[in-house]
Design a protein around this motif. Sequence first.
Motif, PDB file in Angstrom:
ATOM      1  N   GLY A  69       0.834  -1.206   0.000  1.00  0.00           N
ATOM      2  CA  GLY A  69       0.000   0.000   0.000  1.00  0.00           C
ATOM      3  C   GLY A  69       0.855   1.236   0.000  1.00  0.00           C
ATOM      4  N   LYS A  89     -18.491  -5.701  -5.441  1.00  0.00           N
ATOM      5  CA  LYS A  89     -18.514  -5.442  -3.991  1.00  0.00           C
ATOM      6  C   LYS A  89     -18.342  -6.681  -3.121  1.00  0.00           C
ATOM      7  CE  LYS A  89     -23.502  -5.599  -3.555  1.00  0.00           C
ATOM      8  NZ  LYS A  89     -24.719  -4.842  -3.351  1.00  0.00           N
ATOM      9  N   LYS A  93     -12.281  -5.979  -1.130  1.00  0.00           N
ATOM     10  CA  LYS A  93     -12.419  -5.262   0.145  1.00  0.00           C
ATOM     11  C   LYS A  93     -12.871  -3.827  -0.151  1.00  0.00           C
ATOM     12  CE  LYS A  93      -9.908  -3.753   4.217  1.00  0.00           C
ATOM     13  NZ  LYS A  93      -8.588  -3.717   4.887  1.00  0.00           N
ATOM     14  N   VAL A  94     -14.131  -3.528   0.137  1.00  0.00           N
ATOM     15  CA  VAL A  94     -14.665  -2.183  -0.065  1.00  0.00           C
ATOM     16  C   VAL A  94     -14.248  -1.319   1.128  1.00  0.00           C
ATOM     17  CG1 VAL A  94     -16.755  -0.787  -0.305  1.00  0.00           C
ATOM     18  CG2 VAL A  94     -16.615  -3.031  -1.422  1.00  0.00           C
ATOM     19  N   VAL A  95     -13.580  -0.207   0.838  1.00  0.00           N
ATOM     20  CA  VAL A  95     -13.131   0.718   1.871  1.00  0.00           C
ATOM     21  C   VAL A  95     -14.176   1.800   2.101  1.00  0.00           C
ATOM     22  CG1 VAL A  95     -11.331   2.383   2.495  1.00  0.00           C
ATOM     23  CG2 VAL A  95     -10.722   0.276   1.307  1.00  0.00           C
ATOM     24  N   LYS A  96     -14.807   2.236   1.023  1.00  0.00           N
ATOM     25  CA  LYS A  96     -15.820   3.279   1.090  1.00  0.00           C
ATOM     26  C   LYS A  96     -16.877   2.954   0.037  1.00  0.00           C
ATOM     27  CE  LYS A  96     -15.882   8.266   1.613  1.00  0.00           C
ATOM     28  NZ  LYS A  96     -15.104   9.494   1.425  1.00  0.00           N
ATOM     29  N   SER A 109     -14.522   3.274  -3.170  1.00  0.00           N
ATOM     30  CA  SER A 109     -13.110   2.935  -3.057  1.00  0.00           C
ATOM     31  C   SER A 109     -12.949   1.518  -2.547  1.00  0.00           C
ATOM     32  CB  SER A 109     -12.407   3.900  -2.097  1.00  0.00           C
ATOM     33  OG  SER A 109     -12.475   5.220  -2.579  1.00  0.00           O
ATOM     34  N   ILE A 110     -11.929   0.839  -3.096  1.00  0.00           N
ATOM     35  CA  ILE A 110     -11.585  -0.507  -2.654  1.00  0.00           C
ATOM     36  C   ILE A 110     -10.084  -0.570  -2.385  1.00  0.00           C
ATOM     37  CG2 ILE A 110     -13.457  -1.517  -4.011  1.00  0.00           C
ATOM     38  CD1 ILE A 110     -11.291  -2.606  -5.960  1.00  0.00           C
ATOM     39  N   GLU A 111      -9.678  -1.611  -1.668  1.00  0.00           N
ATOM     40  CA  GLU A 111      -8.262  -1.880  -1.469  1.00  0.00           C
ATOM     41  C   GLU A 111      -7.900  -3.091  -2.310  1.00  0.00           C
ATOM     42  OE1 GLU A 111      -5.259  -3.363   2.073  1.00  0.00           O
ATOM     43  OE2 GLU A 111      -7.093  -2.293   2.621  1.00  0.00           O
ATOM     44  N   GLY A 115      -2.652  -3.657  -1.084  1.00  0.00           N
ATOM     45  CA  GLY A 115      -2.847  -2.550  -0.159  1.00  0.00           C
ATOM     46  C   GLY A 115      -2.998  -1.204  -0.837  1.00  0.00           C
ATOM     47  N   LEU A 117      -5.038   1.736  -2.822  1.00  0.00           N
ATOM     48  CA  LEU A 117      -6.401   2.234  -2.814  1.00  0.00           C
ATOM     49  C   LEU A 117      -6.817   2.592  -4.237  1.00  0.00           C
ATOM     50  CD1 LEU A 117      -8.743   2.988  -0.919  1.00  0.00           C
ATOM     51  CD2 LEU A 117      -7.785   5.273  -0.804  1.00  0.00           C
ATOM     52  N   THR A 119     -10.043   4.164  -6.406  1.00  0.00           N
ATOM     53  CA  THR A 119     -11.347   4.835  -6.364  1.00  0.00           C
ATOM     54  C   THR A 119     -11.894   4.853  -7.774  1.00  0.00           C
ATOM     55  OG1 THR A 119     -10.769   6.209  -4.463  1.00  0.00           O
ATOM     56  CG2 THR A 119     -12.553   6.995  -5.864  1.00  0.00           C
TER      57      THR A 119
END
Length: 125
Positions: A69, A89, A93-96, A109-111, A115, A117, A119
């Motif tokens: 990341g 989804k 891994k959905v971050v936002k 946003s996903i990771e 690591g 990011l 968007t």
Amino acid sequence: MDSISPNIFVTDIKQTIDFYKQLGFDVIATVPEQGNIVWAMMTCGKVTFLFQAFESLGNDLPMISRQNGGSLLLYIQTTEVRKFFDDVKDKVKVVKGLEKTFYGATEFSIEDNNGYLLTFAEDEK
């Protein structure tokens, strides 16, 4: 200047290829073409990413080292962002989650598996 194609350093090329295939990316080229791949080019629409193993340039460019990341966000404009979100989804891994921003974009946003990011955004006027 016409375009930019980030060369993103990763620890596991095969795992990265598998992850990005889930997002709709296709492998265009690898080095070597078979065996222990140390570099891959993947595209989806007009987006091109290059992925390279750290060890492939570690001796030539010792400054290429980091933890997974980091302070990099890849902002990808797309169409049908809501459909795309529904498609991925449960696989990533959905971050936002989906949201409408103050500047008029709908994005999420996903990771990725390294690591980083990502968007994904659409200007839904």
